[in-house]
Motif scaffolding. Structure first.
Motif, PDB file in Angstrom:
ATOM      1  N   ILE A 149       1.562  15.782   0.592  1.00 30.91           N
ATOM      2  CA  ILE A 149       3.004  15.850   0.858  1.00 30.91           C
ATOM      3  C   ILE A 149       3.697  16.646  -0.235  1.00 30.91           C
ATOM      4  N   LEU A 150       3.173  16.544  -1.445  1.00 29.63           N
ATOM      5  CA  LEU A 150       3.809  17.270  -2.542  1.00 29.63           C
ATOM      6  C   LEU A 150       3.258  18.683  -2.675  1.00 29.63           C
ATOM      7  N   VAL A 162       3.030   5.954  -2.320  1.00 29.52           N
ATOM      8  CA  VAL A 162       3.451   7.120  -1.565  1.00 29.52           C
ATOM      9  C   VAL A 162       4.954   7.303  -1.680  1.00 29.52           C
ATOM     10  N   VAL A 214       0.806  -1.216   0.000  1.00 32.97           N
ATOM     11  CA  VAL A 214       0.000   0.000   0.000  1.00 32.97           C
ATOM     12  C   VAL A 214       0.839   1.266   0.000  1.00 32.97           C
ATOM     13  N   LEU A 215       2.053   1.133   0.492  1.00 35.44           N
ATOM     14  CA  LEU A 215       2.812   2.367   0.663  1.00 35.44           C
ATOM     15  C   LEU A 215       3.662   2.726  -0.538  1.00 35.44           C
ATOM     16  N   ALA A 232      -0.499  11.510  -0.771  1.00 39.10           N
ATOM     17  CA  ALA A 232       0.557  11.781  -1.746  1.00 39.10           C
ATOM     18  C   ALA A 232       0.450  13.212  -2.244  1.00 39.10           C
ATOM     19  N   LEU A 265      -4.518   7.238   1.387  1.00 40.64           N
ATOM     20  CA  LEU A 265      -3.192   7.292   0.759  1.00 40.64           C
ATOM     21  C   LEU A 265      -3.120   8.221  -0.441  1.00 40.64           C
ATOM     22  N   GLU A 305       5.751   8.771  -4.881  1.00 41.73           N
ATOM     23  CA  GLU A 305       5.326  10.163  -4.989  1.00 41.73           C
ATOM     24  C   GLU A 305       6.234  11.086  -4.180  1.00 41.73           C
ATOM     25  N   VAL A 306       6.531  10.668  -2.975  1.00 43.39           N
ATOM     26  CA  VAL A 306       7.322  11.522  -2.107  1.00 43.39           C
ATOM     27  C   VAL A 306       8.677  11.815  -2.728  1.00 43.39           C
TER      28      VAL A 306
END
Lengths: 267, 668, 235
Positions: free
Chosen positions: C230-231, A261, A257-258, C227, C223, A264-265
């Motif tokens: 955070i951006l 992220v 699931v992560l 994303a 989630l 993206e991060v």
């Protein structure tokens, strides 16, 4: 050719090791990023480089000279400027006077004397002050007291104040926090311009977009240690970095699931 | 050999009493971050209370002791923490310093009021019991002192490491906010530590009274001994504080035993604590710059040059009228007020602008006066040299403490003031013990300013000129630098300012101004002696400067006048002498939190008046006079030769230099 | 549905003129673990400070277990069962491990019981009970800090950036403790800058940005929003 070399720096507070054998460099005329999770020791590194914190071990070399034992002001006189994460603007002075003070400190005692006699209008250097405010984009706040302006503006003020000292190495501690999207874009362009003019920049920053788009090199600090160094593209795919930011290595079973992220991060 | 043993042993007993006092100081300082300069004064006050109980009321000694140590002292401690010093620890050091200096002066006043000066004796415990050890005679009192110190050490150890509240005390040193999240109550912890600290001050005072006598000042000064002892443990470590106290006691005892009984060296005896303190301060490692301090303080507005010149001229005019109107013996008083006002100006620079506290400002005036009298050059040159000497001495004081800031700097100045007061001013090369020096009034360009009226007016002129100079400095680059340094030393450092030398310069300049005032004062009086420059006077100067406003020239002026009036009032009604000190001291406690003082409230009234009344008034004046020719412009004539036109051009407040120029042009 | 353990309604707070919380609405159901995520400077820590009584709100309401608690002091809240573990090392570095544990008894549970629970759960703390807390490693210090949550039986636990500056393995270990505390029925509000392990133990998640809650939901749903936030929406 490295302008700044941080060599095997260790900083301990009591029993806590804030920085553990960090070694990295910042090159001339480029923007270098120093990133890492909260509490990784980035600000402590800045304090060591500027002389506000004495390292337990290790050396700092700047322009090929060992400056580890130099006091704060001497490093500044040799062109090391910085901004602060927790703002250190001169709260009871106006925004313009904040930059003027920096000008006057840079100019030395003769300018103080001149300033005293000549007073408010200045010798034309005052114009320089206003140009600087204009350049970082806070000219409209020039007459406000520095403790009454928004955080983002105060960060830009600290930058303008540094620039008044004509620095060769600029250390920026989370400069974009408090700025909105458009301001951040403008800020990124300003940094690129400064670097093009020959100013080297070392920047601690949480906005990955900004870091990835303007930095030439990136060092990743985690748990007081440098876990990765390289160009943005390499950093983005480095498993160590992913682990530091998200608590998982790519091999970890349950990252399903992560993963989005993580991508993206760091993208 | 045996005499060495004897003196060491005797030193241990005094040291034990110092240790008791110092441990109270350390306890309150570490748990609340408020350094209680009045610690000794509280010890003094409570010793008087003890005397009152035992001698006047006839309460049995043991019961009195229990009452004072167990009820009165803790109650005072609780009260002071709850209503006076709470929250001071988080603010600027200068505020906490001023407030506790206020307590010190207030307590001395209160003690004088309740127990007017008369010889009082407090007998040692079991005064006729003692034992012979070798060739040394040890009294029961000395033994009691030592036992008390041991009990205090043991008791504090048990409290701090074996009880939850004691653990909470240590925890609140680290992080009071976190203690709250644990469910602990830092305020209760602080109140307890002040209560205990007060009891220890009382116990120390009572045990030392037979040694130093029941005296308002001697017992108050014990704070320097306690501070010196505590500095060995960097105001943190209790065991090191005990070691420091014992060392100090022994050194003092050796000084009694081995220093010659006359000559300069003999006079060093009473200042052993101050010297000990300097030695430790010099050896202390440098404090690192701290990030994230208090910044952005609201300060009194800086008037435009035009306005300053206007008010300065007004003041000169008023002074001119006054010196010619009041009774001849009161003319000198105006000069005294001008002296104090000038010394307070030096505090405006140092404290109001620079944020440093000096507890020795009037001592610098004494240095100036001494230099002026010794030089015997009654002219501007002599005056200037005296000021320079005072400035050099100021720099010398700041040098060893160059690396220190805030609290340490201020306390070192107090030690310096005591040192000068007790030793240097009394030395043969200075005023001599109980002696005075003659000083002639100065002459300018061969023209002697002899008469009281002209000399006093000249002093007011000096005040006005110094004020103008100070305001020009404040508005210029140096002023900005001072404010910047007060707001964020770290930022100044990273911008390339070497603050150590800047600070020494600031200190020297401020001492120089005070020295100039002292030189003029010497001329005013004709004869000056050590008694004119007691360290206590410096404390009063600081307090009144802060009460009336240490950030503005107006505050200095008002403070100077008030300090001049103080002894007049005291002489007029001797019964109230102590009460006046108490009022000033406790007034400073109330007002010390706002360094802008009373002057700032006046400014506010002034602004309000101007906003309400001025438009109408100006309109009416406009009809009578051409623009710029208002009253203060006309008065400006007195001052104009001192200012040339280009300077006026940049007088620039927001109301612009142009109008100012026109004023000058018109007058010229 | 029962009364939520924590209910925050239109909460505003500011530092000087700068408003940091701009109308926060957040509700933590009784017995649930909620993860509060968001970028640096979103106002998460300020929210913790206001809820725990360390900072005053400018307006808005806070209900703890249905009781309106605004303007209560942090020490009083701690005594009625709100356990706050602030960001950074929340132990007293110059006290020994045992002394730190003894101070935890202010929250109501006797010192003896706290020592027993803490040592039973973290044997390493027992080995180091006479050591100064500041000389232990970061992970051990967080264990000590977590002991307060573990042993004092709070009604609500506020965790601020538990993972800050810690190696991932240690963070995992700490979150196992969090899971265990949750199992015992304690409601938890858990603040993290990055998603990390927090989402693994959470029943619900909320995302904060610019001083407001911008999304709430189950961990999975959150989630995508996460994303973006955070951006800074620049993705």
């Amino acid at each position: 050719m490295a302008l700044l070399e941080v060599d095997d720096i260790v900083v301990r507070f009591g029993g806590v090791t804030a920085v553990n054998r960090a070694t990295f460099t910042a090159d001339r005329g480029v923007i270098t990023g120093l990133i890492g999770p909260n509490g990784a020791g980035k600000t402590t590194c800045f304090n060591v480089i500027t002389g506000l914190q004495r390292p337990t071990k290790g050396r700092v070399r700047y322009r090929d000279r060992d400056v580890t034992g130099w006091p704060v002001h001497r490093r500044a006189r040799h062109g090391v400027g910085r901004t602060f994460q927790r703002l250190e603007a001169f709260g009871s002075l106006s925004v313009r006077d904040n930059v003027r003070v920096a000008h006057e400190i840079h100019g030395g005692p003769l300018t103080w004397l001149g300033g005293s006699l000549i007073g408010r209008r200045g010798t034309g250097r005052g114009g320089g002050v206003d140009l600087l405010l204009d350049r970082v984009g806070i000219a409209e706040y020039a007459d406000e007291r520095a403790d009454s302006i928004p955080t983002g503006t105060a960060r830009l003020l600290e930058l303008a104040r540094c620039l008044a000292g004509d620095p060769q190495l600029l250390l920026l501690d989370e400069p974009s926090s408090g700025l909105d999207e458009t301001e951040t874009d403008a800020f990124g362009r300003l940094l690129v311009d400064l670097a093009a003019e020959g100013c080297s920049i070392l920047m601690v920053e949480h906005d990955m977009d900004l870091v990835m788009s303007v930095c030439h090199d990136i060092h990743v600090l985690d748990f007081g240690e440098i876990i990765a160094s390289g160009a943005p593209a390499d950093i983005r795919t480095d498993p160590n970095v992913q682990r530091a930011y998200l608590g998982y290595a790519e091999t970890d079973g349950d990252t399903g699931v992560l993963e989005p992220v993580a991508q993206e991060v760091l993208s | 050999m045996s005499s060495l043993f004897a003196f060491t042993l005797l030193g241990l007993f005094t040291g034990a009493a110092y240790a008791i006092m110092a441990s109270g100081l350390v306890l309150t300082y570490t748990t609340t971050r408020v350094f209680n300069i009045a610690h000794g004064a509280f010890g003094m006050f409570l010793s008087f209370v003890f005397w009152d109980f035992t001698q006047r009321q006839g309460v049995p000694t043991v019961l009195s002791l229990i009452l004072v140590l167990g009820v009165v002292a803790p109650a005072i401690g609780w009260f002071v923490q709850r209503f006076v010093t709470r929250g001071l620890g988080e603010g600027p050091v200068s505020v906490a310093l001023v407030v506790t200096v206020g307590l010190l002066v207030g307590l001395i006043g209160l003690a004088q009021q309740i127990w007017p000066p008369e010889p009082r004796v407090l007998l040692p415990f079991w005064s006729d019991t003692g034992w012979r050890i070798g060739d040394t005679y040890v009294t029961a009192h000395q033994l009691v002192t030592l036992l008390c110190a041991i009990a205090v050490a043991f008791g504090l150890y048990l409290l701090l490491s074996r009880t939850r509240i004691g653990t909470a005390m240590r925890a609140s040193v680290d992080n009071p906010e976190l203690l709250k999240l644990f469910g602990g109550k830092p305020d209760r912890v602080a109140a307890l530590s002040w209560a205990i600290g007060m009891s220890l001050a009382a116990l120390g005072g009572i045990l030392l009274t037979p040694v130093v006598q029941l005296d308002y000042y001697a017992l108050t000064l014990l704070v320097i001994n306690a501070y010196a002892a505590a500095m060995l443990g960097r105001l943190k470590s209790l065991p090191m504080t005990f070691a420091g106290a014992m060392t100090l006691g022994i050194l003092e005892s050796w000084a009694v035993g081995y220093l010659p009984t006359d000559g300069f060296l003999a006079s060093l005896r009473p200042v052993i604590p101050a010297l000990f303190l300097f030695a430790i301060v010099v050896l202390m490692p440098q404090a690192q710059l701290r990030i994230g301090q208090v910044k952005g303080i609201v300060t009194a507005p800086v008037p435009s040059l035009r306005m300053s010149i206007g008010s300065g001229s007004g003041l000169l005019l008023v002074a001119l009228l006054l010196v010619n109107l009041v009774a001849p013996n009161q003319v000198v008083l105006i000069g005294v007020a001008a002296t104090y006002a000038m010394v307070m100006l030096s505090l405006v620079l140092l404290t109001g602008y620079g944020g440093h506290v000096s507890l020795a400002q009037f001592t610098f005036a004494g240095v100036g006066a001494l230099a002026y009298a010794k030089l015997d050059e009654p002219n501007l040159f002599g005056l200037l040299v005296s000021a320079l000497i005072a400035a050099a001495v100021g720099a010398l004081v700041a040098l060893p403490v160059l690396r220190l800031t805030g609290l340490y700097l201020a306390l070192s100045t107090m030690a310096f003031a005591v040192l000068m007061d007790k030793v240097v001013f009394n030395a043969d090369f200075a005023f001599k013990f109980n002696g005075t020096l003659a000083a002639e009034r100065l002459s300018i360009l061969g023209l002697r300013i002899g008469s009281d009226t002209s000399y006093v007016w000249f002093m007011v002129l000096a005040f006005v000129l110094l004020s103008l100079g100070l305001l020009v400095l404040r508005r210029g680059a140096l002023g900005r630098l001072l404010i910047a340094m007060r707001d964020s030393p770290s930022a100044c450092g990273t911008l390339g300012l070497d603050m150590r030398w800047f600070r020494v310069g600031l200190f020297a300049l401020s001492a120089g101004i005070a020295g100039l005032a002292g030189g003029l004062f010497a001329g005013l009086r004709g004869t000056v002696g050590a008694a004119d420059f007691l360290y206590f006077q410096s404390l009063l100067v600081l307090l009144l400067a802060v009460v009336f406003g240490a950030t503005s020239v107006t505050g200095a002026l008002l403070g100077g006048v008030a300090l001049m009036l103080l002894p007049e009032f005291q002489a007029a009604s001797p019964g109230m002498a102590g009460l006046l000190f108490a009022v000033i001291g406790f007034g400073a406690v109330l007002l010390g939190r706002d360094p802008n003082g009373i002057a700032n409230h006046l400014f506010r009234v002034g602004r309000w008046l101007r906003a309400r009344v001025a438009p109408g008034l100006e309109g009416r004046l406009q009809g009578l006079l051409p623009r710029g020719g208002t009253a203060d412009g006309a008065d400006g004539a007195v001052d104009v030769p001192l200012v040339d036109v280009p300077l006026a051009d940049v007088s620039g407040g927001p109301d612009g230099g142009a109008a100012g120029t026109r004023v000058i042009e018109k007058v010229v | 549905m029962s009364v939520p353990i924590l209910d925050v309604i239109d909460l505003h707070a500011a530092y000087g003129r700068i408003e940091v919380l701009r109308g926060v609405d957040l509700s933590v159901p009784r017995g649930a673990v909620m993860a509060l995520l968001g970028p640096n400077g979103a106002g998460k820590s300020t929210l913790v400070k206001v809820v725990s009584g360390q900072k005053e709100a400018t307006s808005g309401d806070i209900h703890l277990a249905g009781v309106h608690v605004q303007a209560a002091r942090s020490d009083d809240l701690a005594r009625v069962g709100l356990c706050t573990i602030p960001e950074g090392r929340s132990v007293f570095p110059n006290l020994t491990v045992e002394e730190n544990l003894v101070l935890m008894s202010y929250a109501g549970v006797p010192a003896g019981a706290i020592l027993d629970t803490a040592y039973a759960y973290f044997p390493r703390l027992h080995e180091r009970r006479h050591q100064l807390a500041g000389t232990m490693s970061g992970g051990e210090q967080q264990m000590l800090a977590m002991s307060r949550a573990l042993a004092s039986d709070p009604a609500l636990l506020l965790l601020d950036e538990l993972s800050m500056g810690l190696a991932p393995l240690i963070v995992d270990e700490l979150y196992e403790t969090v899971a265990r505390i949750a199992e015992s029925g304690v409601s938890i509000l858990c603040i993290e800058q990055f998603a990390r392990t927090a989402l693994r133990v959470a029943d619900y998640a909320a995302v904060m940005s610019g001083g407001r809650i911008v999304a709430t939901g189950e961990p999975g749903e959150i989630l995508d929003t996460m994303a973006d936030v955070i951006l800074g929406g620049a993705a």
